[in-house]
Design an enzyme around this catalytic site. Structure first.
Site, short mmCIF file in Angstrom:
data_model
loop_
_atom_site.label_atom_id
_atom_site.label_comp_id
_atom_site.label_asym_id
_atom_site.label_seq_id
_atom_site.Cartn_x
_atom_site.Cartn_y
_atom_site.Cartn_z
N PHE A 1 0.82 -1.22 0.00
CA PHE A 1 0.00 0.00 0.00
C PHE A 1 0.85 1.27 0.00
CE2 PHE A 1 -2.77 -3.04 2.32
CZ PHE A 1 -3.94 -2.90 1.59
N ALA A 2 2.09 1.17 0.52
CA ALA A 2 2.86 2.40 0.81
C ALA A 2 3.04 3.25 -0.44
CB ALA A 2 4.22 2.02 1.39
N LYS B 1 -0.33 9.84 -2.07
CA LYS B 1 -1.55 9.64 -2.85
C LYS B 1 -2.35 10.90 -3.18
CE LYS B 1 -4.65 9.07 1.00
NZ LYS B 1 -5.85 8.47 1.52
N ASN C 1 9.04 8.09 -4.27
CA ASN C 1 8.36 7.27 -3.27
C ASN C 1 7.60 6.11 -3.91
OD1 ASN C 1 8.11 7.78 -0.33
ND2 ASN C 1 5.97 7.42 -0.77
N SER D 1 -4.98 1.70 -9.14
CA SER D 1 -6.10 2.64 -9.07
C SER D 1 -6.82 2.70 -10.42
CB SER D 1 -5.53 4.01 -8.73
OG SER D 1 -6.46 5.01 -9.02
N TYR E 1 0.79 11.50 -9.86
CA TYR E 1 0.32 10.38 -9.03
C TYR E 1 -0.20 9.25 -9.91
CZ TYR E 1 -2.85 7.49 -6.32
OH TYR E 1 -3.49 6.39 -5.77
N LYS F 1 1.28 5.21 -10.86
CA LYS F 1 0.59 3.92 -10.78
C LYS F 1 0.74 3.17 -12.12
CE LYS F 1 -0.96 4.23 -6.57
NZ LYS F 1 -0.44 3.36 -5.50
N ASN G 1 -13.38 4.19 -5.79
CA ASN G 1 -13.31 5.21 -4.73
C ASN G 1 -13.67 4.64 -3.35
OD1 ASN G 1 -13.43 6.74 -7.30
ND2 ASN G 1 -13.42 8.50 -5.94
N ASN H 1 -10.22 14.58 -0.58
CA ASN H 1 -11.27 13.70 -1.10
C ASN H 1 -12.65 14.09 -0.57
OD1 ASN H 1 -8.67 11.60 -0.69
ND2 ASN H 1 -9.68 11.62 -2.69
N ASP I 1 -10.26 16.51 -13.25
CA ASP I 1 -11.37 15.61 -12.92
C ASP I 1 -12.06 15.10 -14.18
OD1 ASP I 1 -11.27 15.43 -10.19
OD2 ASP I 1 -12.73 17.03 -9.81
P1 NAD Z 1 -2.68 6.32 3.23
O1 NAD Z 1 -1.86 7.54 3.01
O2 NAD Z 1 -3.66 6.34 4.33
O3 NAD Z 1 -1.74 5.05 3.39
C1 NAD Z 1 -0.48 4.94 2.81
C2 NAD Z 1 0.49 4.52 3.89
O4 NAD Z 1 1.79 4.38 3.31
C3 NAD Z 1 0.61 5.55 5.02
O5 NAD Z 1 0.48 4.86 6.25
C4 NAD Z 1 2.00 6.12 4.84
O6 NAD Z 1 2.57 6.51 6.10
C5 NAD Z 1 2.73 4.97 4.19
N1 NAD Z 1 3.88 5.35 3.36
C6 NAD Z 1 3.93 6.28 2.37
N2 NAD Z 1 5.15 6.33 1.82
C7 NAD Z 1 5.91 5.39 2.47
C8 NAD Z 1 7.24 4.96 2.35
N3 NAD Z 1 8.08 5.51 1.49
N4 NAD Z 1 7.68 3.96 3.15
C9 NAD Z 1 6.84 3.38 4.06
N5 NAD Z 1 5.57 3.77 4.22
C10 NAD Z 1 5.10 4.76 3.44
O7 NAD Z 1 -3.41 6.01 1.84
P2 NAD Z 1 -4.55 4.95 1.49
O8 NAD Z 1 -5.76 5.71 1.08
O9 NAD Z 1 -4.65 3.94 2.55
O10 NAD Z 1 -3.94 4.31 0.17
C11 NAD Z 1 -3.20 3.10 0.18
C12 NAD Z 1 -2.78 2.77 -1.23
O11 NAD Z 1 -3.93 2.68 -2.07
C13 NAD Z 1 -1.88 3.81 -1.89
O12 NAD Z 1 -0.93 3.13 -2.68
C14 NAD Z 1 -2.83 4.59 -2.76
O13 NAD Z 1 -2.16 5.18 -3.85
C15 NAD Z 1 -3.77 3.50 -3.22
N6 NAD Z 1 -5.09 3.99 -3.64
C16 NAD Z 1 -5.84 4.73 -2.77
C17 NAD Z 1 -7.08 5.20 -3.16
C18 NAD Z 1 -7.92 6.04 -2.23
O14 NAD Z 1 -8.89 6.65 -2.69
N7 NAD Z 1 -7.64 6.10 -0.94
C19 NAD Z 1 -7.57 4.89 -4.46
C20 NAD Z 1 -6.77 4.13 -5.31
C21 NAD Z 1 -5.53 3.67 -4.89
N1 UDP Z 2 -15.21 16.71 -4.95
C1 UDP Z 2 -15.92 17.87 -4.65
N2 UDP Z 2 -15.54 18.60 -3.57
C2 UDP Z 2 -14.49 18.23 -2.76
C3 UDP Z 2 -13.80 17.03 -3.07
C4 UDP Z 2 -14.17 16.31 -4.18
O1 UDP Z 2 -16.86 18.23 -5.35
O2 UDP Z 2 -14.19 18.95 -1.78
C5 UDP Z 2 -15.63 15.91 -6.11
C6 UDP Z 2 -14.53 15.74 -7.15
O3 UDP Z 2 -14.60 16.79 -8.09
C7 UDP Z 2 -14.88 14.39 -7.77
C8 UDP Z 2 -15.57 13.63 -6.63
O4 UDP Z 2 -15.92 14.61 -5.66
O5 UDP Z 2 -15.82 14.58 -8.77
C9 UDP Z 2 -14.65 12.60 -6.00
O6 UDP Z 2 -13.44 13.24 -5.67
P1 UDP Z 2 -12.30 12.52 -4.84
O7 UDP Z 2 -11.14 13.47 -4.74
O8 UDP Z 2 -12.87 12.01 -3.55
O9 UDP Z 2 -11.95 11.25 -5.72
P2 UDP Z 2 -11.30 11.13 -7.19
O10 UDP Z 2 -11.15 12.50 -7.74
O11 UDP Z 2 -10.00 10.46 -6.93
O12 UDP Z 2 -12.23 10.29 -7.96
#
Ligand code: NAD
Ligand code: UDP
Length: 341
Positions: free
Chosen positions: A80-81, A84, A99, A124, A149, A153, A179, A199, A298
């Site tokens: 996961f790290a 984002k 990173n 993603s 970002y 990926k 999402n 978000n 977006d």
């Molecule tokens: P998050 O930031 O809560 O979790 C990421 C974790 O990675 C954190 O705990 C952070 O401290 C750790 N981290 C970052 N860089 C690091 C490094 N160099 N070494 C060790 N640890 C490190 O984010 P999340 O929402 O839990 O996302 C987890 C994964 O899922 C990420 O790869 C993110 O890109 C991917 N992702 C998230 C979403 C979303 O909407 N949250 C959507 C698609 C993909």
């Molecule tokens: N969004 C919004 N106001 C906010 C944050 C997000 O209207 O303060 C909208 C954004 O334009 C998108 C949707 O909500 O259409 C989801 O956004 P988010 O950043 O959560 O996810 P992603 O863009 O990664 O799909």
């Protein structure tokens, strides 16, 4: 089976650690805590009654990673790290490539040295880029996302494909999340963004709890039903269980070599206005909002075709939008300041 979970203290990571423990996997978390708190793991321990081994470290340090592999008998890695924040990635792209791409390469190198070949990657929906039609299907070509970002990926997915070509033992899975929102039903763990949330759901929840005045809805003139953007929101516990399903799939498919991608989403697009309405209904309170200009980058609407995960992983998102809202509120109202006690 012992699983190394990088980034396991974060939002999706902590929920996945909980699911792994509930499914009797042994877990070692490796996280540098740059965007999380170890308190999330302490709470996972309380919820499950099991202990979580935690090592603070950076995925860019091959020495530290090697020590972890030497100390524990790791069978699989869930990675996961990463950094984002889409907007931030345009301001500091090199940190994102360092990173997310270099860090993943370091991890894969150490795994190869240690002869650990099972790998699950947090990818993603953004990898489909703006050129793909919706719903997104895994057979589509990787696109060219506009943000560093998103590009990071796509690059890692390419790295995984090349790794699998060269290393005939490699067994990789890319999980393409749509999402993720919501929180564990206990309200004890959830999403704890630092600073102003980027978000939608964390922002809405902070307005509801009185930390922010009002939500800005970014654009109401998209070519969608109500003019706001549509996304495929899925419950974070469904997503967590998707990782367990992927690990079970690797375990069932002994002969599998290569890398396979799976969409994890519900298959439904929900608009920003619909999210606000659903949240208001869940908390019985109105959410003040205004409509602001579109946010750069977006896309109007995207959602998953999740039938591959359904068929092959035996996985399906089962939790309703109502539950996503209720669980988000449960977490936010119990923890208005996140993990800061
Ligand atoms: P998050 O930031 O809560 O979790 C990421 C974790 O990675 C954190 O705990 C952070 O401290 C750790 N981290 C970052 N860089 C690091 C490094 N160099 N070494 C060790 N640890 C490190 O984010 P999340 O929402 O839990 O996302 C987890 C994964 O899922 C990420 O790869 C993110 O890109 C991917 N992702 C998230 C979403 C979303 O909407 N949250 C959507 C698609 C993909
Ligand atoms: N969004 C919004 N106001 C906010 C944050 C997000 O209207 O303060 C909208 C954004 O334009 C998108 C949707 O909500 O259409 C989801 O956004 P988010 O950043 O959560 O996810 P992603 O863009 O990664 O799909």
């Amino acid at each position: 089976m012992k699983v190394l979970v990088t980034g396991g203290a974060g939002y999706i990571g902590s929920h996945t650690v909980l699911s792994l423990l509930e499914n009797n996997y042994d877990v070692v978390v490796y996280d540098n805590l740059c965007n999380s708190s170890v308190e999330s793991l302490r709470r996972v321990e309380k919820l499950t009654g099991k202990s979580v081994k935690f090592i603070q470290g950076d995925i860019c340090s091959k020495d530290d990673l090697t020590k972890v592999f030497n100390q524990f008998n790791i069978d699989a890695v869930i990675h996961f790290a990463a950094l984002k924040a889409v907007g931030e990635s345009a301001e500091i792209p090199l940190s994102y490539y360092q990173n997310n791409v270099h860090g993943t390469v370091c991890l894969l190198e150490v795994m190869q040295q240690q002869k650990v070949h099972n790998f699950i990657f947090s990818s993603s929906a953004t990898v489909y880029g703006e050129e793909s039609d919706v719903p997104y299907v895994e057979t589509m070509k990787l696109g060219t996302p506009s943000s560093p970002y998103g590009a990071s990926k796509v690059m890692v997915e390419r790295v995984l494909a090349d790794t699998a070509n060269a290393n005939k033992e490699f067994r990789g899975v890319s999980l393409r999340y749509f999402n993720p929102i919501g929180a564990h039903e206990s309200g004890a763990i959830g999403e704890d963004p630092k600073g102003i949330p980027n978000n939608l759901l964390p922002y809405v929840a902070q307005v509801a709890v009185g930390k922010r005045d009002k939500l800005s809805i970014f654009g109401d003139d998209y070519p969608t039903q109500d003019g706001s953007c549509e996304r495929d929101y899925l419950h974070v516990m469904d997503l967590a269980q998707g990782h367990v399903a992927a690990l079970n799939w690797l375990n069932r498919n002994d002969e599998f070599r290569g890398v396979e991608a799976f969409n994890l989403g519900t298959g439904n697009g929900i608009s920003v206005f619909a999210i606000v309405k659903a949240f208001e209904k869940a908390i019985n309170k109105t959410i003040p909002f205004d409509v602001s200009p579109r946010r750069a980058g977006d896309l109007p609407a995207f959602w998953a075709n999740a039938s591959k995960a359904n068929k092959e992983l035996n996985w399906q998102a089962t939790r309703s939008l109502e539950q996503m809202m209720a669980d988000t509120w449960h977490w936010q109202s119990n923890n208005p300041n996140g993990y800061l006690v």
